[in-house]
Write an enzyme that holds these catalytic residues in place. Structure first.
Site, PDB file in Angstrom:
ATOM      1  N   ARG A 129       3.334 -47.568  31.495  1.00 41.24           N
ATOM      2  CA  ARG A 129       3.544 -48.956  31.895  1.00 41.24           C
ATOM      3  C   ARG A 129       4.857 -49.502  31.341  1.00 41.24           C
ATOM      4  O   ARG A 129       5.259 -49.176  30.237  1.00 41.24           O
ATOM      5  CB  ARG A 129       2.375 -49.823  31.404  1.00 41.24           C
ATOM      6  CG  ARG A 129       1.082 -49.521  32.117  1.00 41.24           C
ATOM      7  CD  ARG A 129      -0.075 -50.289  31.536  1.00 41.24           C
ATOM      8  NE  ARG A 129      -0.407 -49.826  30.203  1.00 41.24           N
ATOM      9  CZ  ARG A 129      -1.462 -50.253  29.518  1.00 41.24           C
ATOM     10  NH1 ARG A 129      -2.263 -51.167  30.030  1.00 41.24           N
ATOM     11  NH2 ARG A 129      -1.725 -49.786  28.323  1.00 41.24           N
ATOM     12  N   ASP A 143       0.617 -43.286  28.926  1.00 38.94           N
ATOM     13  CA  ASP A 143       0.842 -44.693  29.236  1.00 38.94           C
ATOM     14  C   ASP A 143       2.272 -44.871  29.754  1.00 38.94           C
ATOM     15  O   ASP A 143       3.221 -44.788  28.988  1.00 38.94           O
ATOM     16  CB  ASP A 143       0.621 -45.530  27.974  1.00 38.94           C
ATOM     17  CG  ASP A 143       0.499 -47.012  28.287  1.00 38.94           C
ATOM     18  OD1 ASP A 143       1.029 -47.441  29.330  1.00 38.94           O
ATOM     19  OD2 ASP A 143      -0.110 -47.732  27.482  1.00 38.94           O
TER      20      ASP A 143
END
Ligand SMILES: [Zn+2]
Length: 251
Positions: free
Chosen positions: A177, A175
């Site tokens: 982000r 991840d």
């Protein structure tokens, strides 16, 4: 339009709808609100829409920025935006959703994930609540790996890898982000506390770490099918998402 320079009337219209937000790398230019009537489950709901652009140049002279737009091919790098509803700046109790773009789920209605459902459902929750905003984060495709890599990851998933392992095999962290810009934009639109619509504690942590007063969390589950059951289970078991009882099952 054969016009080298923006005339002053055009600039006076646009200027008051643009806001400069300073960042560590330069600036964010936030434009809006634009009144955006949306078809939400058959009803027309009007949101206040904002869009933002990251730029190295920091200037209050917005004509300099606008002048450059036609030569930088913005369509090649998608921008993020916000749908606000109600009195987002001043309302005491606002709920927000930080929604990661999902080309397959949001646009095509793919059932491999629950993104399309979460997008529409969080818009509905915001409207029913009366005050809130949905942040649509354009650089978050495939948890930050991009659309092309996501297609590759889907092929690996069709061959037995789960979502986390597929990303690892392609050389990505699970991840990647980042919510910093969205948080900056949120600060520019509202200073009061917000309640987050999320099943993901990392989003709560990111917002709290930025100094944002988080009032609470609303969960968003549903639309489980044979196509996304494994995906949703991986979210809970491997990516630190909370299950419906609010317990974190991260390994
Ligand atoms: Zn999705």
């Amino acid at each position: 339009m054969a016009q080298a320079k923006l005339n002053s009337k055009v600039m006076s219209i646009l200027e008051e709808k643009i806001k400069l937000i300073h960042t560590e790398e330069g600036a964010i230019y936030l434009v809006g609100p634009v009144q955006l009537p949306v078809n939400l489950y058959g009803e027309t709901v009007t949101f206040h829409w904002y869009c933002w652009l990251n730029c190295e140049e920091v200037t209050e002279d917005f004509e300099r920025i606008i002048d450059k737009l036609s030569s930088v091919n913005l369509a090649e790098m998608q921008q993020s935006s916000v749908l606000a509803y109600g009195d987002f700046e001043n309302g005491d109790d606002a709920i927000i959703r930080m929604h990661s773009i999902c080309h397959t789920g949001d646009i095509f209605g793919s059932k491999r994930c629950d993104c399309g459902y979460q997008l529409k459902e969080s818009m509905k929750m915001i409207v029913e609540h009366g005050t809130g905003a949905l942040f649509y984060l354009a650089n978050h495709e495939g948890r930050g790996i991009g659309l092309f890599s996501k297609a590759l990851a889907y092929i690996l998933q069709e061959n037995g890898y789960d979502t986390v392992d597929a990303n690892h095999m392609l050389g990505f962290v699970n991840d990647s982000r980042n919510y910093d810009d969205a948080i900056r934009v949120l600060h520019a639109l509202r200073e009061k506390p917000v309640t987050l619509i999320t099943n993901n504690p990392k989003k709560i942590e990111a917002l709290q770490a930025s100094g944002l007063p988080v009032a609470g969390r609303k969960q968003l589950w549903g639309d489980v099918s044979e196509y996304n059951k494994n995906y949703l289970e991986t979210k809970i078991n491997r990516s630190g998402h909370l299950n419906e009882d609010g317990t974190c099952c991260n390994d």
